[in-house]
Enzyme design. Structure first.
Site, mmCIF file in Angstrom:
data_model
loop_
_atom_site.group_PDB
_atom_site.id
_atom_site.type_symbol
_atom_site.label_atom_id
_atom_site.label_comp_id
_atom_site.label_asym_id
_atom_site.label_seq_id
_atom_site.Cartn_x
_atom_site.Cartn_y
_atom_site.Cartn_z
ATOM 1 C CB SER A 283 34.925 -1.260 50.983
ATOM 2 O OG SER A 283 35.857 -1.353 52.029
ATOM 3 C CE1 TYR B 119 39.363 -0.986 47.243
ATOM 4 C CE2 TYR B 119 39.346 -0.498 49.591
ATOM 5 C CZ TYR B 119 38.915 -1.269 48.527
ATOM 6 O OH TYR B 119 38.042 -2.305 48.734
HETATM 7 N N1 LIG Z 1 39.371 -8.232 51.001
HETATM 8 C C1 LIG Z 1 38.832 -7.220 51.672
HETATM 9 O O1 LIG Z 1 39.175 -6.939 52.848
HETATM 10 C C2 LIG Z 1 37.768 -6.370 51.035
HETATM 11 C C3 LIG Z 1 37.032 -5.527 51.870
HETATM 12 C C4 LIG Z 1 36.033 -4.740 51.316
HETATM 13 C C5 LIG Z 1 35.777 -4.783 49.971
HETATM 14 N N2 LIG Z 1 36.527 -5.621 49.164
HETATM 15 C C6 LIG Z 1 36.212 -5.630 47.740
HETATM 16 O O2 LIG Z 1 35.823 -6.935 47.385
HETATM 17 C C7 LIG Z 1 36.004 -7.113 45.991
HETATM 18 C C8 LIG Z 1 36.695 -8.458 45.751
HETATM 19 O O3 LIG Z 1 37.966 -8.413 46.365
HETATM 20 P P1 LIG Z 1 38.636 -9.667 47.084
HETATM 21 O O4 LIG Z 1 38.921 -9.282 48.479
HETATM 22 O O5 LIG Z 1 37.855 -10.881 46.814
HETATM 23 O O6 LIG Z 1 40.056 -9.679 46.347
HETATM 24 P P2 LIG Z 1 40.710 -10.711 45.310
HETATM 25 O O7 LIG Z 1 40.688 -12.074 45.872
HETATM 26 O O8 LIG Z 1 42.010 -10.094 44.948
HETATM 27 O O9 LIG Z 1 39.720 -10.668 44.058
HETATM 28 C C9 LIG Z 1 39.651 -9.575 43.187
HETATM 29 C C10 LIG Z 1 38.881 -10.003 41.965
HETATM 30 O O10 LIG Z 1 38.745 -8.865 41.081
HETATM 31 C C11 LIG Z 1 39.075 -9.281 39.778
HETATM 32 N N3 LIG Z 1 39.550 -8.161 38.964
HETATM 33 C C12 LIG Z 1 40.493 -7.246 39.269
HETATM 34 N N4 LIG Z 1 40.667 -6.399 38.234
HETATM 35 C C13 LIG Z 1 39.807 -6.809 37.257
HETATM 36 C C14 LIG Z 1 39.509 -6.366 35.949
HETATM 37 N N5 LIG Z 1 40.112 -5.301 35.407
HETATM 38 N N6 LIG Z 1 38.567 -7.015 35.231
HETATM 39 C C15 LIG Z 1 37.942 -8.092 35.749
HETATM 40 N N7 LIG Z 1 38.170 -8.555 36.979
HETATM 41 C C16 LIG Z 1 39.099 -7.930 37.717
HETATM 42 C C17 LIG Z 1 40.131 -10.369 39.961
HETATM 43 O O11 LIG Z 1 40.100 -11.242 38.839
HETATM 44 P P3 LIG Z 1 41.220 -11.358 37.704
HETATM 45 O O12 LIG Z 1 42.536 -10.983 38.299
HETATM 46 O O13 LIG Z 1 41.085 -12.770 37.288
HETATM 47 O O14 LIG Z 1 40.770 -10.398 36.631
HETATM 48 C C18 LIG Z 1 39.599 -11.097 41.186
HETATM 49 O O15 LIG Z 1 38.666 -12.079 40.809
HETATM 50 C C19 LIG Z 1 36.778 -5.898 45.501
HETATM 51 O O16 LIG Z 1 35.892 -4.986 44.908
HETATM 52 C C20 LIG Z 1 37.345 -5.312 46.790
HETATM 53 O O17 LIG Z 1 37.571 -3.931 46.693
HETATM 54 C C21 LIG Z 1 37.501 -6.412 49.667
#
Ligand SMILES: NC(=O)c1ccc[n+]([C@@H]2O[C@H](COP(=O)([O-])OP(=O)(O)OC[C@H]3O[C@@H](n4cnc5c(N)ncnc54)[C@H](OP(=O)(O)O)[C@@H]3O)[C@@H](O)[C@H]2O)c1
Length: 231
Positions: free
Chosen positions: A139, A151
């Site tokens: 990130s 985080y």
């Molecule tokens: N959105 C942003 O602005 C942003 C920016 C930088 C980085 N990121 C990173 O991008 C990644 C994906 O996030 P996103 O934005 O796509 O959010 P999201 O739509 O909430 O997706 C998060 C994913 O993580 C999975 N997850 C959470 N806890 C888990 C566990 N214990 N075991 C297995 N899977 C788990 C969830 O699946 P289940 O609930 O089905 O398990 C879901 O598929 C994360 O690492 C986040 O930190 C996001």
């Protein structure tokens, strides 16, 4: 097709960036192993992406070593190989060291840091065999310091792991890419802190780019912000 039937395991594939990445990679010719805790959503996505010849769903809580090992076993038994693994599962917390519960903190650290480390550990033997590709979702928050953000600290750890494992794999032919997005419009945020964020498909294109390079090119890091994100 760019993927050429290669096989990728994606954690956090049920939503947001992981799901968009899965769709983009499927369109590029990859076969997919979709992992997370929400098996029904994964099965729906696997069906959309062509069914069991092209995509399978695996229930996996990344905090559990047994789940991660089982996901790799299922992937290898079903498709015969793993060419890439993307440790993408993760979530955030309030920006205050007095915010959220300690249980929420524990789950976040175990998911974002320990979970990513377990994904590396579980997939590394297969990736060494195929001279494969490991991706980690970091990130912008893993590059800078954000007031009150545990985080952010978890993502600094992910950035550290990406470079550590890159050095460990040097000379094996395997590659490592850290994808570091700015603010993306996904369920990660309850309230988006920006008017014009990225969409998950923007990050997915970066993933496809990293995975489509010739063997001698290792794209180590992609940091992608919305055009207007000051920090
Ligand atoms: N959105 C942003 O602005 C942003 C920016 C930088 C980085 N990121 C990173 O991008 C990644 C994906 O996030 P996103 O934005 O796509 O959010 P999201 O739509 O909430 O997706 C998060 C994913 O993580 C999975 N997850 C959470 N806890 C888990 C566990 N214990 N075991 C297995 N899977 C788990 C969830 O699946 P289940 O609930 O089905 O398990 C879901 O598929 C994360 O690492 C986040 O930190 C996001």
């Amino acid at each position: 097709m760019g993927g050429d039937d290669r096989v990728i395991l994606i954690t956090g594939a049920s939503s947001g960036i992981g799901a968009a990445g899965a769709r983009a990679l499927a369109a590029d010719g990859w076969r997919l192993v979709l992992a997370s805790r929400s098996i029904e959503r994964l099965e729906e996505l696997a069906g959309e992406l062509g069914g069991s010849e092209r995509a399978i769903a695996v229930e996996c809580d990344v905090m559990e070593w047994a789940d991660q090992q089982a996901a790799v076993t299922v992937a290898t038994e079903h498709f015969g190989r793993i060419d890439a693994a993307w440790a993408n599962a993760g979530f955030g917390a309030q920006r205050s060291f007095l915010g959220d519960s300690v249980e929420h903190w524990r789950a976040m650290v175990l998911t974002n840091v320990y979970g990513a480390a377990l994904t590396i550990r579980a997939t590394l033997p297969g990736l060494k065999e195929t001279r494969g590709h490991l991706l980690l979702t970091g990130s912008v928050a893993g590059r800078r310091y954000i007031p009150g953000s545990l985080y952010s600290a978890t993502k600094h750890a992910v950035h550290g792991m990406a470079e550590s494992v890159r050095q460990e794999l040097d000379g094996t032919g395997a590659r490592v890419t850290l994808i570091a997005p700015g603010i993306v419009d996904t369920p990660f945020f309850e309230n988006l802190p920006l008017e014009q964020p990225l969409v998950a498909e923007d990050v997915a294109r970066a993933v496809v780019f990293a995975l489509s390079q010739p063997r001698h090119v290792d794209v180590n890091e992609i940091l992608v912000r919305p055009t207007a994100q000051p920090l």
